[in-house]
Design an enzyme around this catalytic site. Structure first.
Site, mmCIF file in Angstrom:
data_model
loop_
_atom_site.group_PDB
_atom_site.id
_atom_site.type_symbol
_atom_site.label_atom_id
_atom_site.label_comp_id
_atom_site.label_asym_id
_atom_site.label_seq_id
_atom_site.Cartn_x
_atom_site.Cartn_y
_atom_site.Cartn_z
ATOM 1 N N ASP A 1 81.865 24.976 85.319
ATOM 2 C CA ASP A 1 83.287 25.269 85.502
ATOM 3 C C ASP A 1 84.011 23.927 85.648
ATOM 4 O O ASP A 1 83.394 22.923 85.992
ATOM 5 C CB ASP A 1 83.465 26.127 86.757
ATOM 6 C CG ASP A 1 84.931 26.402 87.059
ATOM 7 O OD1 ASP A 1 85.655 26.773 86.127
ATOM 8 O OD2 ASP A 1 85.342 26.201 88.211
ATOM 9 N N ASP B 1 82.473 27.225 91.518
ATOM 10 C CA ASP B 1 82.816 27.273 92.938
ATOM 11 C C ASP B 1 83.793 28.371 93.290
ATOM 12 O O ASP B 1 84.104 28.566 94.463
ATOM 13 C CB ASP B 1 83.399 25.928 93.392
ATOM 14 C CG ASP B 1 84.829 25.734 92.901
ATOM 15 O OD1 ASP B 1 85.137 26.205 91.787
ATOM 16 O OD2 ASP B 1 85.627 25.128 93.624
ATOM 17 N N CYS C 1 42.186 34.174 101.880
ATOM 18 C CA CYS C 1 42.475 33.812 100.487
ATOM 19 C C CYS C 1 43.618 34.676 99.983
ATOM 20 O O CYS C 1 44.095 35.561 100.691
ATOM 21 C CB CYS C 1 41.236 33.988 99.603
ATOM 22 S SG CYS C 1 40.631 35.685 99.528
ATOM 23 N N CYS D 1 43.666 38.383 100.161
ATOM 24 C CA CYS D 1 44.085 38.923 101.462
ATOM 25 C C CYS D 1 45.593 39.170 101.467
ATOM 26 O O CYS D 1 46.075 40.141 102.044
ATOM 27 C CB CYS D 1 43.729 37.952 102.578
ATOM 28 S SG CYS D 1 41.979 37.597 102.741
ATOM 29 N N ASP E 1 83.980 32.685 89.163
ATOM 30 C CA ASP E 1 82.695 32.242 88.617
ATOM 31 C C ASP E 1 81.545 33.148 89.037
ATOM 32 O O ASP E 1 80.441 33.047 88.482
ATOM 33 C CB ASP E 1 82.383 30.813 89.082
ATOM 34 C CG ASP E 1 83.411 29.802 88.594
ATOM 35 O OD1 ASP E 1 83.829 29.925 87.425
ATOM 36 O OD2 ASP E 1 83.793 28.916 89.373
#
Length: 754
Positions: free
Chosen positions: A440, A639, A24, A27, A643
């Site tokens: 952008d 990109d 579980c 653990c 940025d």
């Protein structure tokens, strides 16, 4: 793409350990803490759904394994060096475990089912004569053998937890079944010590519970295997061999033997074995496994090709530039695994609750037994044993621990199939809450490379003649706009003529002689300086400029012959993608370093509500921060290197996969396609995954919250209903299967394209 490798440096390695015995999410907490306590370990993250733990640091693996074993669990280091081998190794381990669980289930139910049928339809499961004592003693010893053989893993797990002063799912099962067996044996050995009504045995409950929970674990294991389908498919894309040119021969070799700069032959229908660059031939390649885009991409001399993509047409040669763990596909697999192993905040909350849940259930079981002993009807001791056992069994929080990681595994894999790479599960959760998306302009909304959009002829020369002369003139220029002219001529198959007396005039344009013609190409100032009459054509130039295009005048022998407009055009699907975002209730803002007129024209055409022009990188950062201070959950998509700071600051950063490595490294999500539809897909998948997690958590919490009081007997005074421990065992086992099955529904989710 960012570099993601298993061996980072000698002092900072990453290992994957396979864990056995974790029942579980409590653990999970214990295993992570035990590993993090090892000197030299910098991080440890366990994926409960996958039963693996990823460990980073300089600590030796043997020491880490010993720490896990000391915590009461078994750990083995994943020794496979290739992803395919690692997946096969795990599948072999899972198959062996599944077969073991099914065998244990069959043995336990072989006793439990007949006993249950006997108790329901044939006889009374109580001890009232010496013959019955002997019979039930025999059954009790057989049950003990089943507990040792089929239920050993529960009892050893409980014992290890006890030694470590903790409790987990095994503790609850061991206490519940052990109590039922001990009580039954006490009744068999000393029946006179119990009231006549309390001389009932519960051997069938012990055997049935062990059998049903083993069955539930086997079904869960089988269902969990389906959540790794995305990883399996990605790994399956890797070819096993490559056809390499060796001298004058072409030989097939194992993919692991391919070296950098090897020349590789790919024939029609074959997969690309490693990343490389085309050096001979041309073809079209299906890159849908990388980008999610079904349309094949044309490739020719100098173009890059990626591992796992499929050659659709011509045969070609390429030079290997990336091999092994450095290929784009290997990095994608590494990123998906990393994200699947990470935990969103909602998952950490579930882990924390589970760590307190088991001790709380043990207390509730004791309290319910005491209440029945002191206030219950006769036989009160039997009722106390039954209710305590039922509470312990039904409350096992296995489903709670599976709720989050199962959904994350499927959601991240689903996103990868759509060409969306999610770096971590927290980004997956946060993306569903985005209220404002900042885009952008260049390379994000637009294609990022200028191209010729208009050729307006004003004299006797046609478009092709104009473009051929302009490309010949610009061959000596390195200006981005010149490259657009040259590329446009190349696409039309036009031949260039060598230019003479080339001259670049700062701030105006260029001039040269091509063949018998004196050429001028530039702005209005250049034309005026050479007395070229523009007439009324300046109006057309102004009109083109208002459309975010750069108009340039082209004169031949002092006569204006054309206006050529160059622009960075909006991507074909940007407008539709922005509409999708807006339909999801997200405000879209455009930031650009370009001038206001160009920005305004692009924003209007793209349907962007708000834009900011002439923005420097630091101003992008400030704008993101300002939006966050106003209470917006901000996504940023870009990109370029400029940025990167804004991508890192945004609540979720989205990098266009065709952009720079710096931008991709700074972002939480990478869009492999280079299309803004990836943004809408990522957010839609994020919302679907979070909804799935909430459904799982709600189901698990409601199950435990409602099941525990009923198991404790709250309905008995009003309705005379008491939950059978066997029913509790079945319900507990199948609750996990329900959670896993619900998570697997995500595999069929498809983001709406409108």
């Amino acid at each position: 793409m960012p570099q993601t490798t298993l061996e980072k440096t000698p002092d900072n390695r990453t290992h994957t350990l396979m864990i056995d015995g974790a029942g579980c999410s409590s653990c999970v907490v214990k295993i992570e803490k035990s590993i993090q306590a090892v000197n030299g370990v910098t991080s440890a993250s366990m994926n409960f759904a996958d039963r693996t733990v990823t460990v980073s640091g300089s600590a030796d693996t043997d020491v880490i394994v010993q720490a896990v074993q000391a915590a009461g669990y078994k750990a083995t280091v994943q020794v496979a060096t290739r992803d395919e081998e690692a997946m096969e190794e795990k599948e072999r381990s899972d198959t062996a475990h599944y077969n073991s669980l099914m065998r244990d289930m069959a043995i336990a139910l072989a006793l439990g089912v007949p006993l249950m049928i006997y108790g329901l339809f044939i006889g009374d499961m109580s001890v009232s004569s010496n013959l019955e004592r002997v019979s039930w003693l025999t059954v009790g010893l057989v049950t003990l053998a089943i507990m040792i053989f089929s239920g050993k893993h529960f009892y050893t797990g409980a014992w290890h937890s006890f030694k470590n002063h903790s409790a987990n799912m095994d503790t609850l099962i061991a206490l519940g079944t052990g109590t039922a067996w001990l009580y039954s044996m006490a009744v068999v050995i000393m029946p006179s010590a119990f009231p006549e009504l309390a001389r009932h045995v519960y051997f069938e409950a012990t055997a049935m519970i062990i059998g049903l929970i083993n069955l539930g674990m086997a079904m869960e294991l089988r269902a969990r295997g389906r959540t790794s389908e995305a990883i399996k498919r990605l790994i399956g894309l890797q070819p096993k061999t490559a056809r390499v040119v060796r001298g004058s021969e072409e030989v097939d070799i194992d993919i692991a033997q391919v070296q950098l700069n090897d020349v590789v032959r790919v024939r029609p229908g074959e997969k690309i074995p490693v990343d490389g660059e085309v050096i001979e031939g041309h073809t079209s390649i299906d890159e849908s496994m990388l980008t999610g885009e079904p349309v094949p991409v044309a490739k020719q001399l100098g173009d890059k090709v990626s591992t796992g993509t499929i050659n659709k047409s011509g045969s070609f040669l390429f030079k290997a530039t990336k091999i092994g763990k450095d290929t784009v596909l290997a990095q994608i697999i590494a990123m998906v695994k990393q994200a699947q192993n990470s935990k969103p905040q909602i998952g950490r909350l579930a882990d924390k609750i589970s760590s307190y849940f088991v001790p709380a259930i043990m207390i509730i079981a004791v309290l319910s037994a005491l209440v029945w002993l002191n206030f219950g009807p006769q036989p009160s001791i039997a009722y106390a044993i039954v209710t305590a056992t039922t509470v312990l069994i039904i409350a096992c929080p296995c489903a709670l621990g599976l709720a989050t990681p199962m959904s994350v595994m499927v959601g991240v894999g689903k996103a990868a199939e759509s060409g969306v790479l999610i770096r971590n599960a927290q980004a997956l959760q946060t993306a569903s809450k985005i209220t404002t998306m900042v885009l952008d302009k260049t390379g994000t909304i637009t294609q990022g490379t200028p191209s010729v959009t208009d050729i307006v002829t004003t004299g006797s020369f046609d478009e092709d003649a104009i473009l051929a002369l302009a490309a010949s003139l610009e061959a000596g220029s390195e200006h981005p706009l010149a490259q657009a002219i040259i590329e446009s001529a190349r696409q039309r198959g036009l031949e260039r003529t060598p230019a003479q007396h080339f001259k670049a005039i700062t701030g105006q344009g260029v001039s040269a002689v091509v063949g018998e013609h004196a050429l001028l190409f530039g702005n209005e100032a250049l034309m005026q300086a050479h007395n070229v009459d523009l007439g009324t054509h300046t109006r057309k130039a102004t009109s083109l400029a208002s459309e975010a295009k750069t108009p340039m005048y082209f004169a031949i022998d002092q006569q204006l012959q054309a206006i050529i407009a160059v622009a960075d055009p909006i991507k074909d699907d940007s407008i539709a993608a922005i509409k999708r975002l807006q339909k999801q209730g997200i405000k879209v803002i455009m930031l650009t370093g370009d001038n206001r007129d160009t920005a305004k024209a692009i924003a209007e055409k793209a349907g962007v509500e708000e834009f900011f022009a002439q923005v420097l990188p630091k101003h992008k950062l400030e704008k993101i921060r300002l939006l966050q201070e106003e209470g917006h959950i901000v996504g940023m998509c870009g990109d370029g290197i400029n940025d990167a700071p804004a991508l890192a600051l945004a609540n979720v950063g989205f990098a266009i996969g065709t952009g720079t490595d710096v931008a991709i490294e700074s972002a939480d999500v990478t869009l492999m396609r280079g299309s803004l539809h990836g943004l809408a897909d990522a957010i839609a998948i994020s919302k679907a995954t979070l909804d799935n997690i909430k459904q799982n958590l709600f189901g698990a919490f409601i199950y435990n919250s409602a099941g525990v009081p009923i198991a404790a007997g709250v309905l008995f005074p009003m309705m005379g209903v008491l939950l059978n421990p066997v029913i509790a065992g079945a319900a507990m086992a199948f609750s996990s299967v329900t959670v896993v099955s619900n998570a697997n529904r995500l595999r069929f989710f498809k983001p709406s394209k409108h």
